[in-house]
Design an enzyme around this catalytic site. Structure first.
Site, PDB file in Angstrom:
ATOM      1  N   LYS A 186       1.654   4.260  -2.930  1.00 59.12           N
ATOM      2  CA  LYS A 186       1.543   5.687  -2.650  1.00 59.12           C
ATOM      3  C   LYS A 186       2.810   6.444  -3.049  1.00 59.12           C
ATOM      4  O   LYS A 186       2.734   7.505  -3.668  1.00 59.12           O
ATOM      5  CB  LYS A 186       1.243   5.914  -1.161  1.00 59.12           C
ATOM      6  CG  LYS A 186      -0.190   5.501  -0.805  1.00 59.12           C
ATOM      7  CD  LYS A 186      -0.414   5.588   0.683  1.00 59.12           C
ATOM      8  CE  LYS A 186      -1.861   5.253   1.028  1.00 59.12           C
ATOM      9  NZ  LYS A 186      -2.043   5.033   2.460  1.00 59.12           N
ATOM     10  N   ASP A 206       0.845  -1.199   0.000  1.00 58.09           N
ATOM     11  CA  ASP A 206       0.000   0.000   0.000  1.00 58.09           C
ATOM     12  C   ASP A 206       0.887   1.259   0.000  1.00 58.09           C
ATOM     13  O   ASP A 206       0.667   2.203  -0.761  1.00 58.09           O
ATOM     14  CB  ASP A 206      -0.893  -0.060   1.253  1.00 58.09           C
ATOM     15  CG  ASP A 206      -1.740   1.184   1.395  1.00 58.09           C
ATOM     16  OD1 ASP A 206      -2.530   1.452   0.474  1.00 58.09           O
ATOM     17  OD2 ASP A 206      -1.583   1.900   2.404  1.00 58.09           O
TER      18      ASP A 206
END
Ligand code: ADP
Ligand code: ASP
Ligand code: MG
Length: 817
Positions: free
Chosen positions: A684, A680
Site C-alpha cells: 500500500k 500488505d
C-alpha cells in the site's frame, strides 16, 4: 387528395388488412379523394426471388414454396371475403399462380433468370396483395378499383431498378383520376416500359409508387404506413433506445435513407420535395400516434442538433494509391469515370490531402467488378509502378449522423469522433458533405452496433448514459458491490440518468453473460446454473465479443492472474476498476505502463480501494498534485487488521490472545501471518509512493518485522499460534512500558523524501495516530500547502461494505464522464 401507402408488414395477414381497412375508411370519410398503394404481403418478394433463383439452377425445389405461397394467399382471402364473392377472388388468385408457375417453369427449363424475368416474377407479389385488398375494401366502400400500376407508371428498361418517364407517367396518372372518380388500390413497386414489359422500381419501391402518384396529383399528403412510430433517431433493431422524431426535413430524410434507414426508399423523397407535399410516416399498429411529418423546414426544433443516425452494414472499401498519383490531374475523374461507365454507384469518397490515395465505398456485390475496371483503367501506371493494385476491405460499415442544425455548429464532429474514440472504435475513413447536413465515416463491421449506440447516447441521450460492468469475483467485496448496485440502480437512473448494468459475472467456477443486464435479484442462481466454466481468457474474449460501449472490467479478486490481464483489457478500450493491489504493486514498469496505456486508449484505470478501502486517499493525492502541490511526506496506518490488533492491544491483553480473537472474528486473513508480516502494508505505501511520482519497487520498502522470523516459519497455523505465545513477550513488555508513558504502539508506514518504510512506533497522546479505534486507517499528508498541519484522512480502512462502496464510486465516476 391523399395517398396512403401500406408496406409489407401492414398487409402481412388478414388481421392486418382488416386494421388497415379501418384507417382507409376513416380517411375516406374525411377526404374527398384518396388513393391507396400496397406492397406485397410481408416476405413475399423475398420468396419470389428465391423461387426464381432456385428454378434457374434447374431444380424444382421451389415448387413447395410456390404451393405454400398459394395457400397463404388463399387463406388470407378466405378469412376476409364471404362465401358469395370468394369464388371469384380464389379464381383470380389461381390464375396469377398459374401464370407464375408457367414463368418459373420456363426459367427452370432454360436455366436462366434475366433481370427482366425476375421483375415479372416479383410483380406477382403486389398484384396478389392489391387484388385481395381491393376485393375486401369493395365490401366496405363504394367505387373501389384494383389498379395495376403498369397502366400508369412508365419506365425505362433498367429492370430491377427502373427509372420513370416522368412526363408520360404523370400525364397517365392525371388522366386516370380525371376520367373517373374511383378509389384505386394500386400495386406498389411495379411498373412497365412503353412496350408493356414489366419492370420494378427497386426493393422497397412501393414508397416510390406512392410518391409518384402524390406528386402527379399534387396531393395534400403522402402517408407511408409501416410498423414503426415514424422515422426514428436510429434503426430500432440496432439501437434499442431509438425514438421517433416528430418532424424532419426532406433533406434530412433523404440523407437518413440514403445512408441506410430503410424506413423510406430513398427515391421517394424527390417527387414529394419538388411539389412540397408533406410525407407522413405512420404506424399501422398504432394509428393514433402522430408519426413523423416530413416537410421543407422544421420549426421549433433548433435544440435537436442531430436528427438521426443511419448505417449501412455491408460496404466494400476500395483504395487506390501510389506515388504516381501525386499532383497528376485527372486521376479522380478517370477513376470515377470508369466506375460510372460500369454503373457502379459510389457511396462515399475520401482522398488524402497528399493526393497519394483515394478511398471509396461501394456495395459489396460490385467490388470485384470495381476492382477490375479500376485496375484496368490504370494498367499503364501499374506496370510503371506508379500506382498499386486496388486494395479491397469487405468488412466495413458506414455510419452517418444527419441533421440540418449541424451546419455551422462547431463541435459536432468532435463529439461524434470523441464518442467513437473513447469506446475503442477505429475510424477508417471520414467524409462530411459540404452542406454539413451529415458526417459519415467508415468503421469495422464488428464495431457497428457499439458505435451506433454510443453515438446515439452522445447526441440524443447525453443525459442518460449506460455503463456495462463485467465483474469477476463474488467474494465478500463482489457480493457487497452487487447488493449496492441493486439497491442503487433506480436512484441512479432517475436522479442521475445513469443506467448501470452488470453484463458479465464470474466466480471461481462459472461465468454468466447477458448484454441486456444480468438480473441481480437472482445472480447466484444464474451463476450456479450457468454451464460456462470460468476461465479468465474466455471471460475477456466474451466481454470483447459483446463489444458494448462504455464497458468497465471490475476485478474484485485478489488474483495475480486476473491482474495480469488488465493491459489486454485496457488495450481493447475497456476501463478497469479494482480493489486488487496486485497489478499496481508488481513492477514499477507494469504500474506505469497500465496508467500510460489507459491514457493512450482514453479509458480509465481506477483503483482507489487499493489503499484505505473506501477512503479517498489516492484521489486526494491526485488532486493535490494536479493542482500544483508538492507532497514531501506521508505517514499512515494502512492495515485495518493491524489497526484493530494494536487498538485492542492497548487495553493490556496479550498479543497472541488478540490475534487469535481477530482471526476468529474474521478480521485477519485465514493465515494471520499474511497480515502480520507487513507485506500488505508495504504494497500500500508502495502504491502511494508511486502515485506521488516515485519509481519505487517493493524491495525498496523497508519493513520492520513485528515478530521474530521463527514465528513466520511455523509449519502450520496451530504451530504459529503456539510460537506466537512464546515469542510475543517482547511485544507485550514494550506495550506495558509505552502505555505507562501515556503513549500507544502503532505500525506506521511512511514515505519521506523518496524513502518508504514501515515501523512499529510509539506515539504520544498529541499525535493524530494516537486515538484510533476499530479498524481505522489514517493517512497524514504533508505537502507544500499542508506544511505544519497535515491533511488527514481517517476512517474505517477495512470491510466489504466500505470497499465495495469505493469500487462503486470509481465505477460511477467513469459513468458520469
Ligand atoms: P414496410 O414493409 O412498411 O415498407 P420497411 O421494413 O421497409 O417497412 O421499413 C420499416 C423498418 O425500417 C422498420 O421496421 C425499422 O426496423 C427499419 N428502420 C431502419 N432505420 C429506421 C429508422 N431510422 N427509423 C424507423 N425505422 C427504421
Ligand atoms: N414488395 C417490394 C419489396 O419487398 C416493395 C416494397 O415492399 O416496397 O421490396
Ligand atoms: Mg419499405
Amino acid at each position: 387528395m391523399k395517398v396512403l401507402k401500406f408496406g409489407g408488414s401492414s398487409v402481412a395477414d388478414a388481421e392486418r388488412i382488416e386494421s388497415l381497412s379501418k384507417i382507409i375508411i376513416n380517411e375516406h370519410e374525411r377526404n374527398a379523394q384518396i388513393a391507396v398503394v400496397v406492397s406485397a404481403l410481408k416476405g413475399v418478394t423475398d420468396t419470389l426471388i428465391n423461387m426464381g433463383t432456385t428454378a434457374s439452377t434447374g431444380s424444382d425445389v421451389y415448387l413447395s414454396d410456390l404451393e405454400t405461397l398459394h395457400d397463404r394467399h388463399n387463406k388470407v382471402a378466405k378469412k376476409l371475403i364471404s362465401q358469395k364473392d370468394l369464388f371469384d377472388l380464389l379464381t383470380i388468385i389461381e390464375s396469377y399462380f398459374n401464370d407464375l408457375s408457367d414463368t418459373l417453369h420456363g426459367v427452370r427449363l432454360v436455366k436462366e433468370l434475366s433481370d427482366r424475368t425476375l421483375d415479372l416474377i416479383m410483380s406477382y407479389g403486389e398484384q396478389l396483395s392489391a387484388t385481395i385488398i381491393a376485393a375486401f375494401l369493395r365490401l366496405k366502400l363504394p367505387d373501389i378499383e384494383y389498379l395495376d400500376a403498369r397502366k400508369i407508371i412508365v419506365t425505362n428498361r433498367a429492370f430491377g431498378s427502373a427509372s420513370i418517364d416522368e412526363e408520360v407517367t404523370y400525364q397517365k396518372i392525371r388522366n386516370y383520376f380525371n376520367e373517373q372518380n374511383k378509389l384505386p388500390v394500386i400495386t406498389g413497386f411495379i411498373a412497365a416500359t412503353s412496350a408493356q414489359e414489366t419492370t420494378t422500381l427497386g426493393r422497397g419501391g412501393s414508397d416510390f409508387t406512392a410518391s409518384i402518384v402524390g406528386a402527379a396529383m399534387n396531393a395534400d399528403a403522402i402517408e407511408i404506413w409501416t410498423d414503426v412510430d415514424g422515422v426514428m433517431t436510429a434503426d430500432p433493431r440496432k439501437v434499442p433506445k431509438a425514438f421517433a422524431v416528430p418532424q424532419m426535413s426532406y433533406q434530412e430524410l433523404m440523407e437518413m435513407s440514403h445512408f441506410g434507414a430503410e424506413v423510406v426508399y430513398p427515391p421517394t423523397i424527390a417527387p414529394a420535395m419538388r411539389y412540397k407535399i408533406p410525407i407522413w410516416i405512420k404506424n399501422t399498429f398504432r394509428p393514433n400516434v402522430d408519426g413523423t411529418k416530413v416537410t421543407v423546414e422544421v420549426n421549433n426544433q433548433k435544440n435537436m442538433l442531430v436528427r438521426g443516425i443511419s448505417s449501412v452494414d455491408n460496404v466494400s472499401l476500395l483504395r487506390l494509391e501510389g506515388n504516381g498519383m501525386i499532383g497528376i490531374p485527372g486521376v479522380a475523374s478517370r477513376l470515377f469515370g470508369a466506375l460510372a461507365r460500369n454503373q457502379i454507384s459510389v457511396m462515399i469518397i475520401t482522398q488524402a490531402s497528399s493526393e497519394h490515395s483515394i478511398c471509396f465505398g461501394i456495395l459489396p456485390e460490385y467490388y470485384k467488378l470495381a476492382r477490375d475496371v479500376v485496375d484496368q483503367e490504370f494498367s499503364l501506371e501499374r506496370s510503371a509502378g506508379l500506382i498499386d493494385p486496388v486494395v479491397v476491405d469487405n468488412d466495413v460499415s458506414m455510419i452517418a449522423v444527419v441533421g440540418e442544425n449541424m451546419s455551422e455548429m462547431p463541435g459536432v464532429s468532435g463529439r461524434f469522433f470523441g464518442a467513437l474514440g473513447r469506446n475503442g472504435v477505429n475510424v477508417i475513413a471520414i467524409a462530411q458533405g459540404s452542406s454539413e447536413f451529415n458526417i459519415t465515416c467508415l468503421i469495422n463491421k464488428k464495431d457497428e452496433s457499439k458505435a451506433l449506440n454510443v453515438i446515439h447516447d452522445e447526441f440524443f441521450l447525453s443525459n442518460v448514459a449506460t455503463i456495462n460492468l463485467f465483474l469477476i469475483g463474488t467474494g465478500l467485496i463482489g457480493q457487497a458491490l452487487i447488493k449496492q448496485i441493486k439497491l442503487q440502480v433506480e436512484y441512479l437512473r432517475n436522479d442521475f440518468n445513469l443506467e448501470v448494468k452488470v453484463c458479465g459475472l464470474a466466480d471461481r467456477k462459472t461465468m454468466l453473460f447477458d448484454s441486456d443486464g444480468i438480473d441481480l435479484s437472482c445472480w447466484r442462481e444464474g451463476l450456479s446454473n450457468s454451464t460456462q466454466s470460468m476461465e479468465v481468457n474466455e471471460f475477456i474474449r466474451q466481454m470483447n465479443e459483446a463489444n458494448l460501449g462504455r464497458s468497465i472490467f471490475v476485478d474484485c479478486t485478489a488474483s495475480d492472474l486476473v491482474a495480469s490481464k488488465y493491459a489486454e483489457v485496457i488495450n481493447s478500450s475497456i476501463s478497469v476498476v479494482t480493489p486488487n493491489k496486485r497489478a499496481n504493486s508488481s513492477s514499477y514498469q507494469e504500474y506505469k505502463q497500465l496508467n500510460k496505456l489507459a491514457r493512450l486508449r482514453g479509458v480509465d484505470f481506477y483503483y482507489e480501494t487499493n489503499v484505505g478501502a473506501g477512503l479517498p486517499i489516492i484521489s486526494t493525492i491526485h488532486d493535490l498534485l494536479l493542482s500544483g502541490d508538492k507532497i514531501h511526506r506521508i505517514e499512515a496506518v494502512l492495515s485495518g487488521t493491524l489497526s484493530y490488533i494494536f487498538n485492542e492491544f492497548q487495553q493490556g491483553i496479550p498479543f497472541h490472545t488478540i490475534v487469535q480473537k481477530a482471526q476468529k472474528l474474521g478480521y485477519t486473513e485465514p493465515d494471520p501471518r499474511e497480515d502480520l508480516n507487513g507485506m500488505d502494508v508495504a504494497r500500500k505505501i508502495l502504491i502511494l509512493a508511486r502515485e506521488c511520482g516515485h519509481a519505487l519497487e517493493l524491495e525498496d520498502v523497508t519493513v520492520e518485522a513485528l515478530l521474530p522470523q521463527a514465528v513466520f516459519d511455523a509449519e502450520s497455523i496451530d504451530q504459529f499460534f503456539s510460537l506466537l505465545g512464546e515469542h510475543s513477550k517482547g511485544l507485550n513488555d514494550r506495550r506495558d512500558q509505552v502505555v505507562k508513558q501515556g503513549k500507544a504502539l502503532r505500525y506506521i508506514a511512511s514515505f519521506v523524501d523518496g524513502v518508504a518504510s514501515i515501523k512499529l512506533e510509539d506515539v504520544d497522546a498529541l499525535h493524530p495516530f494516537y486515538s484510533l479505534s476499530g479498524s481505522d486507517n489514517i493517512v497524514a499528508i504533508y505537502s507544500s500547502r499542508y506544511n505544519d498541519q497535515p491533511l488527514v484522512i481517517k476512517g474505517a480502512g477495512a470491510g466489504a461494505d466500505v470497499t465495495a462502496g469505493g469500487v462503486f464510486a470509481d465505477v460511477i465516476k467513469i459513468g458520469k464522464r
